[in-house]
Design a protein around this motif. Structure first.
Motif, PDB file in Angstrom:
ATOM      1  N   CYS A 155      -7.503  23.740  10.385  1.00 32.36           N
ATOM      2  CA  CYS A 155      -8.917  23.882  10.733  1.00 32.36           C
ATOM      3  C   CYS A 155      -9.081  24.697  12.015  1.00 32.36           C
ATOM      4  O   CYS A 155      -8.281  24.567  12.939  1.00 32.36           O
ATOM      5  CB  CYS A 155      -9.556  22.500  10.936  1.00 32.36           C
ATOM      6  SG  CYS A 155     -11.340  22.600  11.117  1.00 32.36           S
ATOM      7  N   CYS A 162     -11.419  16.220  18.138  1.00 39.96           N
ATOM      8  CA  CYS A 162     -10.506  16.216  16.995  1.00 39.96           C
ATOM      9  C   CYS A 162      -9.135  16.843  17.275  1.00 39.96           C
ATOM     10  O   CYS A 162      -9.041  17.923  17.848  1.00 39.96           O
ATOM     11  CB  CYS A 162     -11.156  16.977  15.836  1.00 39.96           C
ATOM     12  SG  CYS A 162     -10.171  16.921  14.325  1.00 39.96           S
ATOM     13  N   TYR A 236     -18.836  21.477   5.583  1.00 39.29           N
ATOM     14  CA  TYR A 236     -19.382  21.559   6.942  1.00 39.29           C
ATOM     15  C   TYR A 236     -20.856  21.939   6.836  1.00 39.29           C
ATOM     16  O   TYR A 236     -21.185  22.997   6.289  1.00 39.29           O
ATOM     17  CB  TYR A 236     -18.616  22.606   7.747  1.00 39.29           C
ATOM     18  CG  TYR A 236     -18.769  22.504   9.246  1.00 39.29           C
ATOM     19  CD1 TYR A 236     -17.748  21.984  10.049  1.00 39.29           C
ATOM     20  CD2 TYR A 236     -19.930  22.941   9.877  1.00 39.29           C
ATOM     21  CE1 TYR A 236     -17.877  21.891  11.419  1.00 39.29           C
ATOM     22  CE2 TYR A 236     -20.070  22.850  11.254  1.00 39.29           C
ATOM     23  CZ  TYR A 236     -19.056  22.328  12.029  1.00 39.29           C
ATOM     24  OH  TYR A 236     -19.181  22.231  13.400  1.00 39.29           O
ATOM     25  N   ARG A 275     -19.993  21.048  17.787  1.00 41.29           N
ATOM     26  CA  ARG A 275     -20.330  21.197  16.358  1.00 41.29           C
ATOM     27  C   ARG A 275     -21.436  22.243  16.244  1.00 41.29           C
ATOM     28  O   ARG A 275     -22.416  22.202  16.984  1.00 41.29           O
ATOM     29  CB  ARG A 275     -20.821  19.871  15.768  1.00 41.29           C
ATOM     30  CG  ARG A 275     -19.882  18.724  15.849  1.00 41.29           C
ATOM     31  CD  ARG A 275     -19.028  18.507  14.663  1.00 41.29           C
ATOM     32  NE  ARG A 275     -19.688  18.443  13.371  1.00 41.29           N
ATOM     33  CZ  ARG A 275     -18.993  18.424  12.227  1.00 41.29           C
ATOM     34  NH1 ARG A 275     -17.675  18.472  12.248  1.00 41.29           N
ATOM     35  NH2 ARG A 275     -19.617  18.380  11.057  1.00 41.29           N
TER      36      ARG A 275
HETATM   37  S1  SF4 Z   1     -13.547  17.184  12.758  1.00 36.03           S
HETATM   38 FE1  SF4 Z   1     -13.927  19.366  13.193  1.00 36.03          FE
HETATM   39  S2  SF4 Z   1     -11.991  20.160  13.994  1.00 36.03           S
HETATM   40 FE2  SF4 Z   1     -11.553  18.191  13.005  1.00 36.03          FE
HETATM   41  S3  SF4 Z   1     -10.927  18.722  10.918  1.00 36.03           S
HETATM   42 FE3  SF4 Z   1     -13.128  18.291  10.877  1.00 36.03          FE
HETATM   43  S4  SF4 Z   1     -14.157  20.245  11.160  1.00 36.03           S
HETATM   44 FE4  SF4 Z   1     -12.006  20.491  11.795  1.00 36.03          FE
END
Ligand code: SF4
Length: 443
Positions: A155, A162, A236, A275
């Protein structure tokens, strides 16, 4: 093979099982019978890392050598040998394809570790498909009717709380052809539902083709003979285009259930989380999805107690959920993970407050989920068959509105052993589950 964590990790476990079986080794479901026990770990939260350590310590008294793979291994590397001397071999997230060497070294009483670079490409190693319930047939055949299909790895979103970009590396898409081939292999093996997984589905193709290609991939996947349901996990919100909404709305095989983590709704908190997107965009997107796809079931997750979250932000989140009445919501108390920017942020919220807010949201959501399930009583729905509950003496499965492991089940009586799908009349609901009778028994 003990597979912990998410569906993406389960796919890696299945690939390692394939390589071990191809090398002539035998898979057993009994840890006390094994020469080597492999724990494919999760590592993105403290609680997940503790679960992995507990699992390893549980295996220590057994005769089998222990191999640790996956996210915890990737995160702490050789430190595992120091902290857990019971462990013989370690393979990181870039080295799943070295599992045979690791297992054989462990069995020979040697120490072994491998941490190949992350983010090169996604392993195209075939799998021993265990379906969504993690069981594999001794003859290597596919028993499951549902299977996860990973379309990318890693990611590049870098949400402030994260660890996944650190553990799994940057976002890397699989070539469309490889994904379509695997979908056909799954279908030929008896799979009827494929669940698309990634850290972020909406980013599919950006790295490989220079532009998002999820819509194109979905349209092509819908041509896969034998696949009846395509389910989408991990979308997302900010990358959710009108084109994607149209594809989901217009293709029957794409079931009207989406998993779209929002994490919060307050503009201030979303910005602090790094975000993309705003509350206004989330509101408009949910409204558009409901108008364009009537009856759509939206699953999401939210974090309570992110650093800087005030009672007002929390009430804003509760109001948002109460107004949009999303039938499937998971709430998680923020966990400060070393190595993430947010763990250094000021305004860390006391644990007791995080948990109280989490409980408040789950109480609100239980009512919303129950009333949603109440509205389904009297409906006849298609149920994908998952198994037989010996205790309750009833069959069970899921409709379009239930994802494996995170949502309830549909328990139903049937005079005949169900096929892949059964039409079931929903007659009652209780504690997140639904109960009914096979329609053909009512005719
Ligand atoms: S929380 Fe954000 S950084 Fe972590 S896997 Fe999900 S989209 Fe990616």
């Amino acid at each position: 093979m003990i597979s912990l964590g998410c569906a993406k990790n389960l796919v890696n476990s299945e690939q390692m099982m394939y390589l071990l079986r191809k090398a002539g080794h035998t898979l057993t479901g009994d840890v006390s019978d094994a020469d080597v026990n492999i724990v494919n770990t999760c590592g993105f939260l403290e609680s997940a890392r503790q679960e992995a350590v507990d699992q390893i310590l549980e295996l220590a008294p057994l005769r089998g050598k222990i191999v640790v793979a996956g996210c915890l291994a990737e995160l702490v590397k050789e430190e595992i040998f120091t902290e857990l001397p019971e462990v013989s071999a370690i393979v990181g997230c870039g080295s799943f394809d070295r599992i045979v060497k690791a297992a054989e070294a462990a069995y020979a009483g040697e120490k072994f570790s491998a941490f190949d670079a992350l983010g090169a490409s996604v392993s195209e190693t075939p799998r021993v498909v265990t379906g969504c319930n993690g069981e594999c047939r001794p003859d290597g055949g596919i028993s499951a009717k549902s299977a996860y299909l990973k379309i990318s790895e890693g990611c590049s979103n870098h949400c402030a709380y994260c660890l996944i970009p650190t553990i799994r590396g940057a976002h890397v898409s699989r070539p469309v052809e490889r994904i379509l081939e695997e979908a056909q292999t799954l279908a030929s093996g008896g799979v009827r539902e494929i669940i698309l997984v990634a850290q972020d589905l909406t980013r599919y193709g950006i790295d490989l083709y220079g532009a998002p290609r999820l819509c194109e991939l979905l349209n092509k996947l819908c041509e896969t003979e034998g696949i009846r349901w395509i389910r989408l996990h991990y979308l997302y919100p900010n990358e959710f285009t009108d084109e994607l909404i149209d594809v989901i709305a217009s293709r029957d095989k794409i079931i009207k259930y989406i998993d779209m983590p929002i994490q919060h709704c307050s503009d201030e908190i979303l910005r602090a989380m790094n975000r993309r997107g705003s509350k206004k965009q989330l509101e408009e997107l949910i409204q558009k999805l409901k108008e364009r796809i009537p009856g759509i079931v939206i699953r999401t997750t939210v974090i309570t107690g992110f650093p800087g979250e005030t009672q007002a932000h929390h009430l804003e989140m509760c109001d948002f959920l109460a107004r949009h009445r999303l039938p499937r919501v998971g709430a998680f108390a923020y966990s400060a993970e070393d190595g993430t920017p947010a763990s250094e942020f000021p305004g860390q919220v006391p644990e007791e407050t995080k948990l109280r807010r989490q409980e408040q949201i789950m109480t609100l959501q239980r009512d919303i989920m129950d009333s949603f399930n109440e509205t389904r009583i009297g409906q006849t729905v298609d149920v994908i068959y998952e198994g037989y509950d010996r205790l309750a003496e009833t069959f069970y499965g899921r409709s379009f509105a239930e994802s494996p492991d995170v949502d309830g089940k549909i328990f139903f009586s049937s005079k005949t052993v169900p096929g892949d799908f059964t039409r079931v009349l929903i007659e009652s609901a209780d504690n997140g589950d639904l109960f009914g009778t096979a329609e053909e028994d009512l005719l």
